[in-house]
Design an enzyme around this catalytic site. Structure first.
Site, PDB file in Angstrom:
ATOM      1  N   CYS A 219     -39.578 106.650 -22.330  1.00 16.04           N
ATOM      2  CA  CYS A 219     -38.978 107.455 -23.391  1.00 16.04           C
ATOM      3  C   CYS A 219     -37.574 106.919 -23.625  1.00 16.04           C
ATOM      4  O   CYS A 219     -36.711 107.010 -22.734  1.00 16.04           O
ATOM      5  CB  CYS A 219     -38.931 108.924 -22.970  1.00 16.04           C
ATOM      6  SG  CYS A 219     -38.068 109.997 -24.136  1.00 16.04           S
TER       7      CYS A 219
ATOM      8  N   CYS B  33     -37.444 110.005 -31.744  1.00 17.39           N
ATOM      9  CA  CYS B  33     -38.194 109.286 -30.717  1.00 17.39           C
ATOM     10  C   CYS B  33     -37.572 107.896 -30.583  1.00 17.39           C
ATOM     11  O   CYS B  33     -37.585 107.115 -31.529  1.00 17.39           O
ATOM     12  CB  CYS B  33     -39.669 109.184 -31.100  1.00 17.39           C
ATOM     13  SG  CYS B  33     -40.649 108.206 -29.925  1.00 17.39           S
TER      14      CYS B  33
END
EC number: 5.1.1.7
Length: 261
Positions: free
Chosen positions: A74, A199
């Site tokens: 991530c 994101c």
């Protein structure tokens, strides 16, 4: 049990951070992680990140999606973890740490702007309707019109669960170009199973995909996400992308304690 936690967000992508250097956290308790990330009955977050000791780097990143399952890299979470490590006094202005996709280098300014080196990308799959690549996590990138009213949740879910990507699925990014080196994107994240405000691996994937498909000739790409702005830079040679950096703010929100039965 009572847990001390820290809440961080990177352009609206929010995370529960836990200092797990003493390995007190029950890492296999999927229900606990899901409960902590729940926005109504827990703290609320897109994911939970454990900071742990590592023998060869400053720390280890262990990342879980809000569904409680450990996941792939991530980018925004990695940037926020760098800021967390600085708050804990583990690092100062730069660091190396280990994550599920390997070694990462990062720098952090006094204003908590974090520039995180992402993995090299040596394969960009170009199709008639979309591009697919892996930037630490798998990403589907697709240009669309009227992005501001596009049904990201439903269309993203269809693609994520389609035969294109099988059981593992993929994150899905919908993109529009706003200038020569500027793009707007909205992302459906697997594991969250919904649109998120930002994101990091998705922004990285979009920047590389737009360069690979000739939508831009720039090696510094500005990305407008729902929660703010990110910058992705890289070196490209013969379709091979190296020195890939994701840059943007990593913001401390609050510290707290939570009791969980």
């Amino acid at each position: 049990m009572r847990y001390t936690f820290y809440k961080y967000q990177g352009t609206g992508n929010d995370f529960v951070m836990i200092d797990n250097r003493d390995l007190h956290f029950p890492k296999n308790d999927t229900n606990l992680i899901e409960k902590l990330c729940d926005r109504r009955f827990g703290i609320g977050a897109d994911g939970l990140i454990l900071l742990e000791n590592d023998e060869s780097t400053d720390f280890r990143m262990v990342y879980y999606n809000s569904d409680g399952n450990e996941s792939s890299m991530c980018g925004n979470g990695g940037r926020c973890l760098v800021a967390f490590a600085k708050q804990l006094g583990i690092i100062e202005a730069e660091t190396t740490f280990i994550a599920t996709d390997g070694l990462h280098f990062a720098t952090i300014s006094n204003e908590n702007i974090v520039s995180l080196q992402m993995k090299d990308v040596d394969e960009v799959q170009q199709n008639d309707t979309h591009v697919f690549l892996n930037t630490g996590s798998p990403h589907h990138v697709q240009l669309v019109e009227d992005l501001h009213i596009f049904d990201v949740r439903n269309e993203g879910s269809k693609i994520r669960y389609s035969d294109l990507y099988g059981k593992a699925g993929s994150n899905v990014n919908f993109v529009s170009q706003t200038d020569e080196n500027k793009f707007r994107l909205r992302t459906y994240e697997r594991g969250v199973e919904d649109e998120t405000l930002s994101c990091g691996t998705g922004a990285t994937a979009v920047a590389i995909a737009m360069r690979a498909t000739g939508k831009t000739n720039s090696s510094v790409i500005e990305l407008q996400v729902e929660g703010g702005n990110l910058e992705v830079s890289f070196t490209e040679k013969n379709g091979f992308f190296t020195h890939v950096f994701l840059k943007g703010p990593a913001t401390f929100v609050f510290k707290g304690e939570i009791s969980v039965e």
